[in-house]
Structure formats: C-alpha cells, structure tokens
Write a protein that holds these residues in place. Structure first.
Motif, PDB file in Angstrom:
ATOM      1  N   ARG A   1     -21.736   1.907  -9.157  1.00 24.03           N
ATOM      2  CA  ARG A   1     -20.889   0.818  -9.710  1.00 24.03           C
ATOM      3  C   ARG A   1     -19.601   0.837  -8.900  1.00 24.03           C
ATOM      4  N   PRO A   2     -19.573   0.028  -7.827  1.00 26.00           N
ATOM      5  CA  PRO A   2     -18.439   0.152  -6.904  1.00 26.00           C
ATOM      6  C   PRO A   2     -17.105  -0.182  -7.569  1.00 26.00           C
ATOM      7  N   PRO A   3     -16.055   0.548  -7.191  1.00 24.45           N
ATOM      8  CA  PRO A   3     -14.724   0.268  -7.739  1.00 24.45           C
ATOM      9  C   PRO A   3     -14.057  -0.843  -6.930  1.00 24.45           C
ATOM     10  N   ALA A   4     -13.030  -1.457  -7.491  1.00 25.56           N
ATOM     11  CA  ALA A   4     -12.290  -2.481  -6.733  1.00 25.56           C
ATOM     12  C   ALA A   4     -11.462  -1.831  -5.634  1.00 25.56           C
ATOM     13  N   ILE A   5     -11.046  -0.591  -5.899  1.00 26.54           N
ATOM     14  CA  ILE A   5     -10.195   0.108  -4.913  1.00 26.54           C
ATOM     15  C   ILE A   5     -10.847   1.437  -4.566  1.00 26.54           C
ATOM     16  N   LEU A   6     -11.083   1.646  -3.297  1.00 28.51           N
ATOM     17  CA  LEU A   6     -11.645   2.921  -2.859  1.00 28.51           C
ATOM     18  C   LEU A   6     -10.613   3.620  -1.983  1.00 28.51           C
TER      19      LEU A   6
ATOM     20  N   ILE B   1      -1.041  -5.179  -3.612  1.00 26.73           N
ATOM     21  CA  ILE B   1      -2.503  -5.292  -3.464  1.00 26.73           C
ATOM     22  C   ILE B   1      -3.134  -5.538  -4.836  1.00 26.73           C
ATOM     23  N   LEU B   2      -2.709  -4.761  -5.816  1.00 26.12           N
ATOM     24  CA  LEU B   2      -3.265  -4.959  -7.165  1.00 26.12           C
ATOM     25  C   LEU B   2      -2.988  -6.383  -7.640  1.00 26.12           C
ATOM     26  N   ASN B   3      -1.779  -6.859  -7.343  1.00 25.65           N
ATOM     27  CA  ASN B   3      -1.420  -8.221  -7.753  1.00 25.65           C
ATOM     28  C   ASN B   3      -2.376  -9.235  -7.120  1.00 25.65           C
ATOM     29  N   ARG B   4      -2.628  -9.036  -5.824  1.00 25.37           N
ATOM     30  CA  ARG B   4      -3.506  -9.989  -5.144  1.00 25.37           C
ATOM     31  C   ARG B   4      -4.935  -9.879  -5.658  1.00 25.37           C
ATOM     32  N   LEU B   5      -5.366  -8.656  -5.940  1.00 26.63           N
ATOM     33  CA  LEU B   5      -6.720  -8.497  -6.493  1.00 26.63           C
ATOM     34  C   LEU B   5      -6.837  -9.229  -7.822  1.00 26.63           C
ATOM     35  N   LEU B   6      -5.763  -9.138  -8.615  1.00 29.71           N
ATOM     36  CA  LEU B   6      -5.791  -9.813  -9.921  1.00 29.71           C
ATOM     37  C   LEU B   6      -5.797 -11.326  -9.766  1.00 29.71           C
ATOM     38  N   MET B   7      -4.894 -11.796  -8.874  1.00 28.77           N
ATOM     39  CA  MET B   7      -4.718 -13.250  -8.735  1.00 28.77           C
ATOM     40  C   MET B   7      -5.909 -13.911  -8.051  1.00 28.77           C
TER      41      MET B   7
ATOM     42  N   ASP C   1     -16.886  -5.259  -9.662  1.00 29.50           N
ATOM     43  CA  ASP C   1     -17.684  -4.172  -9.104  1.00 29.50           C
ATOM     44  C   ASP C   1     -17.944  -4.362  -7.607  1.00 29.50           C
ATOM     45  N   LEU C   2     -16.907  -4.747  -6.892  1.00 29.09           N
ATOM     46  CA  LEU C   2     -17.004  -4.883  -5.431  1.00 29.09           C
ATOM     47  C   LEU C   2     -15.856  -4.091  -4.833  1.00 29.09           C
ATOM     48  N   ILE C   3     -16.095  -3.391  -3.736  1.00 23.89           N
ATOM     49  CA  ILE C   3     -14.972  -2.686  -3.102  1.00 23.89           C
ATOM     50  C   ILE C   3     -14.164  -3.733  -2.334  1.00 23.89           C
ATOM     51  N   ARG C   4     -13.007  -4.054  -2.863  1.00 25.78           N
ATOM     52  CA  ARG C   4     -12.175  -5.100  -2.239  1.00 25.78           C
ATOM     53  C   ARG C   4     -10.969  -4.505  -1.518  1.00 25.78           C
TER      54      ARG C   4
ATOM     55  N   LEU D   1     -18.754  -1.851   2.708  1.00 25.19           N
ATOM     56  CA  LEU D   1     -17.354  -2.273   2.846  1.00 25.19           C
ATOM     57  C   LEU D   1     -17.276  -3.741   3.270  1.00 25.19           C
ATOM     58  N   SER D   2     -18.380  -4.455   3.106  1.00 24.15           N
ATOM     59  CA  SER D   2     -18.427  -5.823   3.630  1.00 24.15           C
ATOM     60  C   SER D   2     -17.573  -6.802   2.829  1.00 24.15           C
ATOM     61  N   GLU D   3     -17.105  -6.377   1.653  1.00 20.48           N
ATOM     62  CA  GLU D   3     -16.281  -7.290   0.846  1.00 20.48           C
ATOM     63  C   GLU D   3     -14.812  -6.884   0.847  1.00 20.48           C
ATOM     64  N   VAL D   4     -14.442  -5.950   1.733  1.00 15.44           N
ATOM     65  CA  VAL D   4     -13.063  -5.464   1.715  1.00 15.44           C
ATOM     66  C   VAL D   4     -12.102  -6.561   2.189  1.00 15.44           C
ATOM     67  N   GLU D   5     -11.094  -6.810   1.386  1.00 11.22           N
ATOM     68  CA  GLU D   5     -10.083  -7.818   1.740  1.00 11.22           C
ATOM     69  C   GLU D   5      -8.774  -7.171   2.157  1.00 11.22           C
ATOM     70  N   TYR D   6      -8.557  -5.936   1.687  1.00  8.28           N
ATOM     71  CA  TYR D   6      -7.290  -5.240   1.965  1.00  8.28           C
ATOM     72  C   TYR D   6      -7.599  -3.838   2.482  1.00  8.28           C
ATOM     73  N   ALA D   7      -7.048  -3.518   3.645  1.00  4.44           N
ATOM     74  CA  ALA D   7      -7.250  -2.172   4.201  1.00  4.44           C
ATOM     75  C   ALA D   7      -5.881  -1.546   4.416  1.00  4.44           C
ATOM     76  N   VAL D   8      -5.750  -0.301   3.999  1.00  6.56           N
ATOM     77  CA  VAL D   8      -4.473   0.410   4.163  1.00  6.56           C
ATOM     78  C   VAL D   8      -4.745   1.708   4.916  1.00  6.56           C
ATOM     79  N   LEU D   9      -3.954   1.948   5.937  1.00  4.63           N
ATOM     80  CA  LEU D   9      -3.971   3.263   6.586  1.00  4.63           C
ATOM     81  C   LEU D   9      -2.678   3.946   6.189  1.00  4.63           C
ATOM     82  N   ASP D  10      -2.776   4.946   5.321  1.00  6.89           N
ATOM     83  CA  ASP D  10      -1.553   5.640   4.930  1.00  6.89           C
ATOM     84  C   ASP D  10      -1.367   6.807   5.881  1.00  6.89           C
ATOM     85  N   GLU D  11      -0.125   7.233   6.066  1.00  7.10           N
ATOM     86  CA  GLU D  11       0.187   8.244   7.089  1.00  7.10           C
ATOM     87  C   GLU D  11      -0.496   7.810   8.384  1.00  7.10           C
ATOM     88  N   ALA D  12      -0.206   6.583   8.775  1.00  9.33           N
ATOM     89  CA  ALA D  12      -0.959   5.951   9.851  1.00  9.33           C
ATOM     90  C   ALA D  12      -0.843   6.709  11.168  1.00  9.33           C
TER      91      ALA D  12
END
Ligand code: AMP
Length: 476
Positions: free
Chosen positions: A143-148, A79-85, A93-96, A166-177
C-alpha cells in the motif's frame, strides 16, 4: 516543471534580513498550519520564509541553509500543501513524493517530520533504509505511501525487486544534497532519478554546497531558483566555538574534565575503533557513555539515539554517522575529540548543538598533527576559533612522513573495514554494509603524506575528490 534543458540557476537571494512573517501569511492549508502550531512553531524560520512560497509556486529549488535552521519543514510543508491541493481525485496510495537522504538516521528524522506535519491529513509517509530486514518494507509498500523517504541503496534494492514504482512521483527532494551527489552516491542518485517522471519538481537542500556539486545538481533541476539564507558553510551564531591545543595522549583527560560540567554531550571521533576506545576510557573514569557508529546494529543505533534524545543517556561518542541530521533538543555541548579531515564535516558536527535558536558550545581538541585540519576549518567557516592553550608549531615535512609511516603501521582495527563479501560491494546487497545509507564503500587508498599534513588524509580543498578516503556523514 518544464523542460530539463534550461538549468541555469536563477539567483534569488533569500531575504534573511526581511522581517519574518507568520505561518498564516504563507498560504498553507489549515491542516498544516494547525500541525505547525501544535509543534510549537511561532513563525517561519528564514529558510522556510524564503523556500515555502517558491516551492508552492512550482519552482525547482537549490536551497542552502545552515543545519538546525528548519530546512525540513521548508520543503515538507509546501510539498504536503501541494499534495493536498493537487491531490483531489487522486489516490492516496501512490508514491507522489520521494525524499532521498544520505543516512538512515536522517531519513528516519525526515520521515518523522513529514508525519508530524501531515498528522491532520490522510497523507501517509514511509521510510525505507538498509540495515534492517527488507521483507516488512516490501509488505508495507503493497500500500504505497504518498511520501517515501529513503536512503539510496535500499531504494535501489527495492526498485530492482519491483517492490515499488516511482512513476507517479511529482516531487523529488535531495536532502544534504552535497553528500547525495558526491562521488560515492552519484551513480545511485542518477539511477534513481532516471526512473522518475521528467515532469516533476526537484528540490535540493544542503548546509554546504561546493560549486562543483552545484553545477552537477543543475543537471537534475529545471530553471532552479536559488536561495542562500545564510552564507554557505558558515556556522550557526549561537554556538560558542573554541579549540584546545592538546597532545594526542592527553585528549582523554581533557575530555573527562570537559564533560564533568555538561549536562549532555555528543563527542565525535574519527573512527569506530576510536569511539569504542573513548567509551571504555570514560567508563574507567566512572562516566557512562554510549557509542554510535556503523559497526553497531541498526537496532543498537536506534536504541542509543532514542536514549540520548530523551536525555536518559548523557554522553554519546559517535563517528560522523551522527554528524548530519541528528536533532537532539537543546544539546548543550559537542566535542570534537578528533578534528575531522574535511572541513564541511566540522560544520555538520557542531550543528548538532545550538539548534533552532538555542545556545550551544562546540569544543575541539587539536593535536599538532591536526593543525592543517584546523586551518581548513577556519578557512571554510571564515572564523577564527577561540584558542585555549599554546598553539604548537606545524609538523615539519620529515615529522609528517614519520607520522604517516606510524599511522600506516597501526592495527587494522583503526582503519575502515573492507567489504568482506561480494554482496558487500557496490551494487551487491548493500543492505549488508556497515556503512550509512547503503552508500557503496569507497575504494580505500592510503593517503599520501603531504608536507606538514597528517597522515590519514590531507584536508581537501573540496569534497568528493578521488581518494578522499573518508565519507563524512557516511560511516567509515
Ligand atoms: P531542521 O533544520 O529541519 O533539522 O530543524 C531543526 C529543528 O528546528 C527541529 O527540531 C525542528 O522541529 C525545529 N523547527 C523547524 N521549524 C521551526 C520553526 N519555524 N520554529 C521553531 N522550531 C522549528
């Protein structure tokens, strides 16, 4: 990342028997490879090896991996890689990325992992959960973070306060789904996911993934790839597992003996009251221990956990609040003072030891009343635990009913706390709840006695059914 309709999971069996490559071959940005090197990781774990290329390619994913296998980096790094690329020209400053976790401790741990993997980048991570003041979180979110990283209850509170978007979220993770999607959280998760853009990549990670939950999960995913690095619900090999048959009243003596030879240990009880009682009994025997459970304030929990992680505290007695996510380096011993009434919880509890390749020991105390729980655990893990002592006969139907009546007559302090105020109820001000992750408290139903089963809830064949009475990983 396309239409949400085609969600038949395409099975891709991860190749855990394939020789492991190295991080260099995973096509990650150099900032990430450097952070990973500094974290001391030499090569990717099987879940990382399997998941990272899939996430980098943009696929939705259902990932099953045992606890302690490096799940967090398996989703955080790509995810970090994709956020960077993909982030060139985008504001930082967008929650992605949104990561949902069921407990505060797990959310904090995931946040810390993202921070450490992103330390060479400008991507910021923020963690929000209940049990602490909302004001500072609202201020920080200006000042929204890139990762929340969030627990569902507090996130919904913040959304309804319009403290974030959350309108700019590109990646969503459910951990312990499995836990995130069970009956207690499903409404919150649905509400949160409904606020996300449809065009997004969604990842589910979990150590246990019952089929029903997987079906449900498919509603939120688009053509997910599926990886199962290890058999679902199996336990980590380097953990030596044994069960001591012991009468209830003799458990404390056995615990004292068991703890004497261990440098550090995490002891699980079924209730908060039970945890406090064990701490008091240990103190009488000259063994100092800290309790971690949902009746403790968030700061007390954090202090106790930090002292345990740093090795300053030798013994922690906890409820299942500590059964998930908690990562204590080289913890040598987990003791199940009480057996959990849901077998998956056993997998999570003992996964606190034997992490990241180290060896560990899990000792379970089993009284006659708990035999059915042992049966469920062995069925789920497909493993017979080493037995110590002679195995008692299961309770007869009438004994079981008598035990059930006795249990019902026990003082209220041994039972789950009832919501006291309106604001403690579902969709009220959940930050007040004693529970984890602000999950709505379950309506309590007294478990019906079942032939030969302990009174406080029969082992269930699957999680999430009505009237389960207890939420593993979520404080009772
Ligand atoms: P997790 O399953 O994500 O909770 O990770 C469990 C532990 O494994 C954490 O302490 C991580 O720092 C560690 N870890 C994750 N990936 C690796 C790796 N590739 N090599 C060594 N340790 C790792």
């Amino acid at each position: 990342m396309s239409t949400k309709k085609q969600n038949s999971a395409r099975a891709v069996d991860a190749v855990s028997d394939q020789p492991l490559g190295d991080f260099e071959s995973l096509d990650l940005a150099k900032e990430l490879r450097q952070a990973v090197r500094e974290a001391g990781y030499k090569r990717p774990t099987p879940i990382q090896q399997a998941a990272i290329p899939l996430v980098l390619s943009g696929s939705d994913l259902i990932g099953c991996a045992q606890t302690g296998t490096g799940k967090t980096a398996a989703f955080a790094l790509p995810i970090l890689n994709r956020l960077l690329m993909d982030g060139r020209g985008k504001s930082n400053d967008l929650i992605r990325t949104l990561v949902l976790a069921p407990t505060r401790e797990l959310a904090a741990q995931i946040g810390a992992s993202f921070e450490s993997y992103a330390k060479k980048t400008r991507l910021r991570t923020m963690v929000v959960f209940g049990g602490v003041k909302k004001g500072p979180q609202v201020n920080a979110l200006r000042r929204p973070p890139a990762i929340l990283v969030a627990t569902p209850g507090r996130l919904l509170d913040l959304l309804s306060d319009r403290a974030l978007s959350l309108s700019e979220v590109e990646y969503a993770v459910l951990d312990e789904a499995d836990r995130m999607l069970d009956m207690g959280f499903i409404h919150d998760v649905r509400r949160i996911l409904s606020t996300l853009p449809k065009q997004r990549q969604t990842l589910l990670f979990s150590a246990t993934m019952p089929r029903e939950v997987e079906k449900l999960a498919a509603q939120f995913l688009d053509c997910p790839q599926r990886i199962a690095v290890d058999p679902v619900s199996s336990t980590v090999e380097p953990i030596e597992q044994s069960v001591h048959f012991v009468e209830k009243r003799e458990k404390t003596g056995l615990l004292i003996e068991t703890l004497r030879s261990s440098s550090q240990a995490l002891v699980f009880t079924r209730t908060k009251h039970g945890a406090n009682k064990v701490v008091r009994q240990l103190a009488k025997a000259g063994i100092s221990a800290a309790a971690i459970h949902g009746n403790k304030s968030q700061s007390a929990r954090e202090t106790a956990l930090a002292a345990f992680k740093s090795g300053r505290t030798r013994i922690v007695v906890a409820t299942d609040l500590a059964s998930r996510g908690l990562d204590v380096k080289e913890l040598p011993l987990v003791v199940n003072y009480d057996l959990p009434n849901e077998p998956e919880v056993y997998v999570h509890r003992i996964g606190r030891t034997g992490r990241a390749g180290s060896v560990g020991t899990a000792v379970s105390f089993c009284s006659r009343e708990e035999l059915p729980y042992l049966g469920s655990i062995e069925k789920l893990t497909r493993r017979r635990l080493d037995r110590i002592g002679s195995e008692p006969k299961p309770l007869t139907g009438s004994e079981s009913r008598a035990e059930s009546r006795a249990s019902a007559a026990r003082p209220a302090t041994t039972r789950p706390a009832r919501p006291r105020r309106r604001s403690d109820r579902p969709y009220g001000n959940r930050s007040q709840q004693a529970g984890e992750g602000n999950a709505p408290p379950r309506r309590r139903r007294r478990a019906k006695p079942a032939g030969g089963r302990p009174s406080n809830g029969p082992p269930r064949s699957r999680r999430g059914g009505k009237g389960s009475g207890a939420r593993p990983g979520v404080e009772r």
